[in-house]
Design an enzyme around this catalytic site. Structure first.
Site, PDB file in Angstrom:
ATOM      1  N   SER A   1       1.780  -9.851  -0.714  1.00 17.51           N
ATOM      2  CA  SER A   1       1.339  -8.454  -0.573  1.00 17.51           C
ATOM      3  C   SER A   1       1.626  -7.842   0.791  1.00 17.51           C
ATOM      4  O   SER A   1       1.832  -6.639   0.894  1.00 17.51           O
ATOM      5  CB  SER A   1      -0.149  -8.342  -0.891  1.00 17.51           C
ATOM      6  OG  SER A   1      -0.921  -9.158  -0.035  1.00 17.51           O
TER       7      SER A   1
ATOM      8  N   LYS B   1       0.812  -1.230   0.000  1.00 21.93           N
ATOM      9  CA  LYS B   1       0.000   0.000   0.000  1.00 21.93           C
ATOM     10  C   LYS B   1       0.839   1.271   0.000  1.00 21.93           C
ATOM     11  O   LYS B   1       0.426   2.299  -0.521  1.00 21.93           O
ATOM     12  CB  LYS B   1      -0.958   0.001   1.186  1.00 21.93           C
ATOM     13  CG  LYS B   1      -2.128  -0.948   0.984  1.00 21.93           C
ATOM     14  CD  LYS B   1      -3.286  -0.597   1.888  1.00 21.93           C
ATOM     15  CE  LYS B   1      -4.507  -1.446   1.541  1.00 21.93           C
ATOM     16  NZ  LYS B   1      -4.327  -2.871   1.906  1.00 21.93           N
TER      17      LYS B   1
ATOM     18  N   GLU C   1     -10.200   7.483   3.438  1.00 22.40           N
ATOM     19  CA  GLU C   1     -11.110   6.674   4.237  1.00 22.40           C
ATOM     20  C   GLU C   1     -10.414   5.349   4.475  1.00 22.40           C
ATOM     21  O   GLU C   1      -9.548   4.938   3.695  1.00 22.40           O
ATOM     22  CB  GLU C   1     -12.443   6.477   3.514  1.00 22.40           C
ATOM     23  CG  GLU C   1     -12.550   5.251   2.630  1.00 22.40           C
ATOM     24  CD  GLU C   1     -11.689   5.320   1.386  1.00 22.40           C
ATOM     25  OE1 GLU C   1     -11.425   6.443   0.914  1.00 22.40           O
ATOM     26  OE2 GLU C   1     -11.276   4.262   0.894  1.00 22.40           O
TER      27      GLU C   1
HETATM   28  C1  LIG Z   1      -5.125  -3.931   1.510  1.00 21.60           C
HETATM   29  C2  LIG Z   1      -4.444  -5.220   1.290  1.00 21.60           C
HETATM   30  C3  LIG Z   1      -4.817  -6.106   0.251  1.00 21.60           C
HETATM   31  C4  LIG Z   1      -6.002  -5.876  -0.632  1.00 21.60           C
HETATM   32  O1  LIG Z   1      -5.973  -4.717  -1.405  1.00 21.60           O
HETATM   33  P1  LIG Z   1      -5.687  -4.746  -2.959  1.00 21.60           P
HETATM   34  O2  LIG Z   1      -5.997  -3.359  -3.399  1.00 21.60           O
HETATM   35  O3  LIG Z   1      -6.598  -5.765  -3.571  1.00 21.60           O
HETATM   36  O4  LIG Z   1      -4.270  -5.112  -3.144  1.00 21.60           O
HETATM   37  C5  LIG Z   1      -4.086  -7.274   0.072  1.00 21.60           C
HETATM   38  N1  LIG Z   1      -3.032  -7.571   0.872  1.00 21.60           N
HETATM   39  C6  LIG Z   1      -2.653  -6.758   1.863  1.00 21.60           C
HETATM   40  C7  LIG Z   1      -1.495  -7.149   2.715  1.00 21.60           C
HETATM   41  C8  LIG Z   1      -3.329  -5.554   2.116  1.00 21.60           C
HETATM   42  O5  LIG Z   1      -2.933  -4.761   3.116  1.00 21.60           O
END
Ligand SMILES: *Cc1c(COP(=O)(O)O)cnc(C)c1O
Length: 393
Positions: free
Chosen positions: A377, A89, A111
């Site tokens: 992610s 993010k 938000e």
């Molecule tokens: C917020 C988040 C997601 C989901 O958001 P996307 O916009 O679909 O990437 C996935 N993995 C993690 C670790 C997150 O913090």
């Protein structure tokens, strides 16, 4: 780019900017300026420098040896979990704060549902010394108290949304009301590839660093920049879009997007958008969303806060409809077990969102020499209490 956005802001049938007239000046300013700003060499240099020295990029592409043995293919993890603040993010938050500065904005609003996007936004505002206001549902503030404390520690003001169900959609309404009231000095940082055009394209471009680095790293490690499979979890779809971006035109690369099935796709407690959803308008763009027969948004459910979203970004809706990417889903239990497996086989505790992508490996069959990249992610520190509750550690 074949699968990119057109001049009207559409990906095939999806996208656009479905906004109240009062928001038009704000969104139009972004639309008119974003490409110019993003392609300015000074902007690029500052973005790249911060990604390197502040976020810690490039994130490693790690060849997971024990996973590779288990699944019978070369499995690589793209380590977004090692970024500052623990997920992908931050890439987008850095990009948007630099954009806001160039537009002369003095105030940032956002938000947040679970608080992760709020924390990333509060982080970059602290970095730049810009005022930060985060809207959050009153119920979410209770559920996610540690992230509320983080945002406050970083100097942000967290404003509770007290209307409606007191969750994410009410926080979104409050943020939009704020933006309408402060069109000149305020930028609204959206945290995924959702919202009215140009947000989906802008956020995808900021996250595209993930696949740009991956191609180089694969070339070094495997001799080819193209793997057989690229996989990622999908909430709104920003880590997946970043992971897919530079592979979209390489048609031989199979793209796999993993949604949250929650307690099961037919359980009534799910966030498997492509399975359960239909075309409609959500948060300013035409996309696929979970809705009732009369078009009301259906409340989604997933154990992972980041995947608990009733829609997907419009580019994903397009990739789904034309079959360029495959959309599948994984239940809460399958994800939790995959999180445990990754912890004990690779020494990496993944976010529960990420664990959904890892879990889908169980359902795939590979050729021995297949190269498979999974977007890791985020890290699982934030999810420890959920893991503890489930496994009883
Ligand atoms: C917020 C988040 C997601 C989901 O958001 P996307 O916009 O679909 O990437 C996935 N993995 C993690 C670790 C997150 O913090």
């Amino acid at each position: 780019m074949k699968y990119g956005v057109n001049e009207q802001g559409y990906y095939g049938d999806f996208g656009g900017a479905y906004i109240p007239e009062m928001l038009y000046p704000n969104v139009e300013e972004l639309r008119a300026e974003y490409i110019k700003i993003l392609s300015d060499p000074e902007f690029k240099a500052e973005f790249d420098q911060l990604l390197k020295d502040y976020v810690g990029r490039p994130s490693p592409l790690y060849h997971a040896k024990r996973y590779s043995e288990k699944y019978g293919a070369n499995i690589f993890f793209k380590r977004e979990d090692l970024n500052h603040t623990g997920s992908h993010k931050i890439n987008n938050a850095i990009g948007q704060i630099l954009l806001a500065k160039r537009l002369g904005k003095k105030r940032i609003i956002a938000e947040t549902g679970a608080g992760q996007h709020g924390v990333a936004t509060a982080t970059v505002c602290a970095l730049m010394g810009i005022e930060c206001i985060v809207y959050m549902g009153e119920i979410d503030m209770e559920r996610q108290a540690p992230n509320v404390a983080r945002m406050k520690m970083l100097g942000a003001t967290v404003v509770p949304a007290t209307s409606g169900s007191k969750t994410l959609k009410d926080a979104t309404n409050e943020a939009l009301r704020d933006w309408i009231g402060n069109p000149v000095d305020t930028h609204y940082i959206i945290g995924s590839v959702v919202g009215p055009y140009p947000y989906p394209d802008m956020v995808a471009r900021f996250q595209a660093i993930i696949s740009a680095e991956t191609k180089k790293q694969l070339l070094e490690q495997t001799g080819s920049e193209l793997p057989q499979y690229v996989m990622a979890c999908v909430g709104g779809g920003s880590n997946a879009m970043g992971m897919f971006y530079h592979f979209l035109d390489d048609e031989e690369v199979k793209l796999v997007a993993v949604e949250a099935a929650g307690k099961g796709v037919n359980s009534g407690h799910s966030a498997a958008t492509t399975f359960l959803g239909r075309e409609g308008v959500l948060h300013g763009s035409r996309t696929i969303l979970m809705q009732s027969d009369d078009g009301q948004v259906v409340e989604p459910y997933s154990i992972s806060a980041g995947l608990d979203y009733p829609g997907i970004g419009p580019q994903h809706a397009h990739l789904y409809k034309i079959n360029r990417a495959t959309y599948v889903s994984i239940t809460d239990d399958e994800a939790l077990n995959a999180g445990l497996l990754c912890s004990q086989m690779e020494g990496i505790i993944p976010a529960i969102e990420t664990a959904h992508a890892l879990a889908y490996l169980e359902k795939m069959t590979f050729q021995k020499n297949d190269n498979v990249v999974i977007c890791l992610s985020g890290r699982g520190d934030k999810d420890l209490s959920t893991y503890i509750k489930h496994f009883g550690f």
